[in-house]
Enzyme design. Sequence first.
Site, short mmCIF file in Angstrom:
data_model
loop_
_atom_site.label_atom_id
_atom_site.label_comp_id
_atom_site.label_asym_id
_atom_site.label_seq_id
_atom_site.Cartn_x
_atom_site.Cartn_y
_atom_site.Cartn_z
N LYS A 133 36.83 79.03 -47.95
CA LYS A 133 36.26 79.49 -49.22
C LYS A 133 34.77 79.19 -49.19
CE LYS A 133 35.23 77.90 -53.15
NZ LYS A 133 33.98 78.68 -53.32
N CYS B 274 20.83 68.71 -47.16
CA CYS B 274 21.38 67.43 -47.59
C CYS B 274 20.66 66.26 -46.92
CB CYS B 274 22.86 67.38 -47.27
SG CYS B 274 23.18 67.63 -45.52
N GLU C 61 31.49 65.91 -46.22
CA GLU C 61 30.05 65.74 -46.00
C GLU C 61 29.39 66.01 -47.35
OE1 GLU C 61 28.96 68.19 -42.62
OE2 GLU C 61 30.33 67.12 -41.31
N GLU D 73 20.01 62.82 -56.55
CA GLU D 73 19.69 63.92 -55.62
C GLU D 73 19.16 65.12 -56.41
OE1 GLU D 73 22.93 66.26 -53.87
OE2 GLU D 73 22.01 66.00 -51.91
P1 NAD Z 1 29.13 72.10 -54.62
O1 NAD Z 1 29.85 70.82 -54.51
O2 NAD Z 1 28.73 72.55 -55.98
O3 NAD Z 1 29.98 73.30 -54.03
C1 NAD Z 1 30.44 73.30 -52.69
C2 NAD Z 1 31.68 74.13 -52.61
O4 NAD Z 1 32.71 73.51 -53.36
C3 NAD Z 1 31.56 75.54 -53.16
O5 NAD Z 1 32.26 76.42 -52.32
C4 NAD Z 1 32.22 75.43 -54.52
O6 NAD Z 1 32.75 76.65 -55.00
C5 NAD Z 1 33.32 74.45 -54.23
N1 NAD Z 1 33.83 73.72 -55.37
C6 NAD Z 1 33.15 73.31 -56.47
N2 NAD Z 1 33.99 72.61 -57.29
C7 NAD Z 1 35.21 72.56 -56.68
C8 NAD Z 1 36.47 72.00 -57.03
N3 NAD Z 1 36.65 71.31 -58.15
N4 NAD Z 1 37.50 72.17 -56.18
C9 NAD Z 1 37.34 72.85 -55.01
N5 NAD Z 1 36.16 73.42 -54.65
C10 NAD Z 1 35.11 73.27 -55.46
O7 NAD Z 1 27.88 71.98 -53.65
P2 NAD Z 1 26.70 73.03 -53.45
O8 NAD Z 1 25.90 73.04 -54.71
O9 NAD Z 1 27.27 74.30 -52.95
O10 NAD Z 1 25.86 72.36 -52.25
C11 NAD Z 1 24.86 71.43 -52.46
C12 NAD Z 1 25.38 70.03 -52.28
O11 NAD Z 1 25.99 69.92 -51.00
C13 NAD Z 1 24.31 68.96 -52.29
O12 NAD Z 1 24.79 67.86 -52.99
C14 NAD Z 1 24.14 68.61 -50.82
O13 NAD Z 1 23.63 67.33 -50.57
C15 NAD Z 1 25.53 68.77 -50.33
N6 NAD Z 1 25.53 69.00 -48.88
C16 NAD Z 1 25.92 68.00 -48.05
C17 NAD Z 1 25.89 68.19 -46.67
C18 NAD Z 1 26.28 67.10 -45.69
O14 NAD Z 1 26.37 67.37 -44.50
N7 NAD Z 1 26.51 65.88 -46.14
C19 NAD Z 1 25.47 69.40 -46.16
C20 NAD Z 1 25.07 70.40 -47.04
C21 NAD Z 1 25.12 70.19 -48.41
O1 6OD Z 2 23.66 70.06 -38.42
C1 6OD Z 2 24.80 69.90 -38.91
O2 6OD Z 2 25.82 69.93 -38.20
C2 6OD Z 2 24.95 69.66 -40.35
N1 6OD Z 2 26.20 69.43 -40.78
C3 6OD Z 2 23.86 69.71 -41.14
C4 6OD Z 2 23.88 69.50 -42.54
C5 6OD Z 2 22.83 69.87 -43.28
C6 6OD Z 2 22.83 69.71 -44.69
O3 6OD Z 2 22.31 70.44 -45.47
#
Ligand code: NAD
Ligand code: 6OD
Length: 502
Positions: free
Chosen positions: A194, A304, A270, A406
């Site tokens: 998804k 992130c 993540e 964040e």
């Molecule tokens: P989000 O948590 O809002 O959404 C991520 C996904 O989860 C989307 O597909 C969304 O539809 C789904 N989702 C939302 N609520 C849900 C629920 N209750 N049940 C199941 N699925 C659900 O995140 P975002 O806004 O898309 O992305 C930004 C965030 O992601 C930031 O906090 C960023 O730090 C984090 N991020 C972390 C990493 C990492 O590697 N640690 C990488 C990229 C982004």
């Molecule tokens: O490089 C990757 O494999 C990874 N998971 C990066 C994450 C980036 C976050 O926005």
Amino acid sequence: MDAALLNKDVAAASAGAAPRILRNFVGGQFLDRGTPFDVYNPATGKVHARALEADAETIDLAVVAARRAVEGDWGRMPLAKRRALLIRVADRIEERFDDFLEAEIADTGKPYELAHHLDIPRGAANFRVFADAIANLSTECFEMDTPDGGKALNYAVRKPLGVVGIISPWNLPLLLMTWKAAPALACGNAVIVKPSEETPSTTTLLGEVMAEVGMPDGAFNVVHGFGPGSAGELLTTHPGIRAITFTGETRTGAAIMKAAAPTVKALSFELGGKNPAIIFADANLDAAVAGLARAVFLNTGQVCLAPERIYVERPVFDCFVAAMKAKAEGLKAGAPYAEGTTLGPLISDEHRRKVLEYYRLAIAEGATLITGGGVPQLKGEAADGYFVEPTLWTGLGPDARICREEIFGPCAHIAPFDTEEEAIRLANDTDYGLASSIWTTDLARAHRVGKEMEVGISWVNCWFLRDLRTPFGGAKMSGIGREGGEHSINFYSEPTNICIKL
Ligand code: NAD
Ligand code: 6OD
């Protein structure tokens, strides 16, 4: 089957006529069912696609198809053939590079150069790396003495977990989705992806690619929709799904954990970050400024791993702040394909409102604004895009909200420090623990400080330099588990111990 024809709108509507339709891809077919929702191009604020939201019945169909794939053609496919198919997927992403590029840019508005050099190549690389990883796996084997004076051999075989749900975010859509889909498939699982509701296009295109290369039906499925009460939640609660691998916000991770508990799914998370960078006075300052400018502003800060807290040793503090200001002011916000664009929009109007609220809060909390803080006035096609100015602050203490929460925008707070111990304490003073970036020419110090960081990865004199065989993930509230190389294989497979009494 001609999959490209089945979802022909994906490739056809790039010229900006009618919004393209993004269908769910289930059991090797694009389905014409689901309620359409709009997908916006953040660089223009205009709808460029409509995705069909998957309902409970579509999710059930996907689980049944996926189960069939794991138990049949895909799960039992000889390793060499599975590996060859994964490599073929990588090849096909490269052959259709321009389609992926166009789709990713339409969904995210990110600069052409960025998507061209980072997002799409990593989509292909993720498949190559895990095709290699499964070719080189070893397994442990122990010879044991048995109570009757005989011997037994214990060894483990890896089996697929079964059906894996992948829930991915919008910031690096293809990169982060394939980072999970590739190892899950490599282990013989079937996946139901998804993608974020904001960025469904490249995942849909990957469905086409899977059909084009002859991936068995049901091994790779795509369902569109939102989180709570929609496709996301339906995946996390479905009894036929054995594992959820998720990238996104920490509070979403917490909700998923709760929803997945009754069916005891394996989880890999993540999550968010509030990453520190530490610049020591002995660092190569030009390199540190260039590195930090990239780290703070790449993808408009929507990474992130981006440092939103920068700590600089006092003797070089003023010089560093001035140089970062110049870098920020040298960025050019604009349309993705416009000449010289280095800063794209934020993902949505809603996210822009959130970031601007933090911009206001910083001033209310007493920050000194070094640069930015507002919305750039752009002309032409980007005038209605979701742009904000790159922004830097100084002057706040560690308890200020903008130093703790964040923001996920092109911004950072810069603070001075006087001792190594103080820098470590400040850097670790957060609930998050994703990444740190340390700049120094003293390698003993780099090692010492790197080990003290409460994070999943510490970069020294660099940032976001990735070897995909290494463990990647977050400490504290930034995640659960590690992925990358064998760490991914360990998560996506079920080791079964076989004990043979000889
Ligand atoms: P989000 O948590 O809002 O959404 C991520 C996904 O989860 C989307 O597909 C969304 O539809 C789904 N989702 C939302 N609520 C849900 C629920 N209750 N049940 C199941 N699925 C659900 O995140 P975002 O806004 O898309 O992305 C930004 C965030 O992601 C930031 O906090 C960023 O730090 C984090 N991020 C972390 C990493 C990492 O590697 N640690 C990488 C990229 C982004
Ligand atoms: O490089 C990757 O494999 C990874 N998971 C990066 C994450 C980036 C976050 O926005």
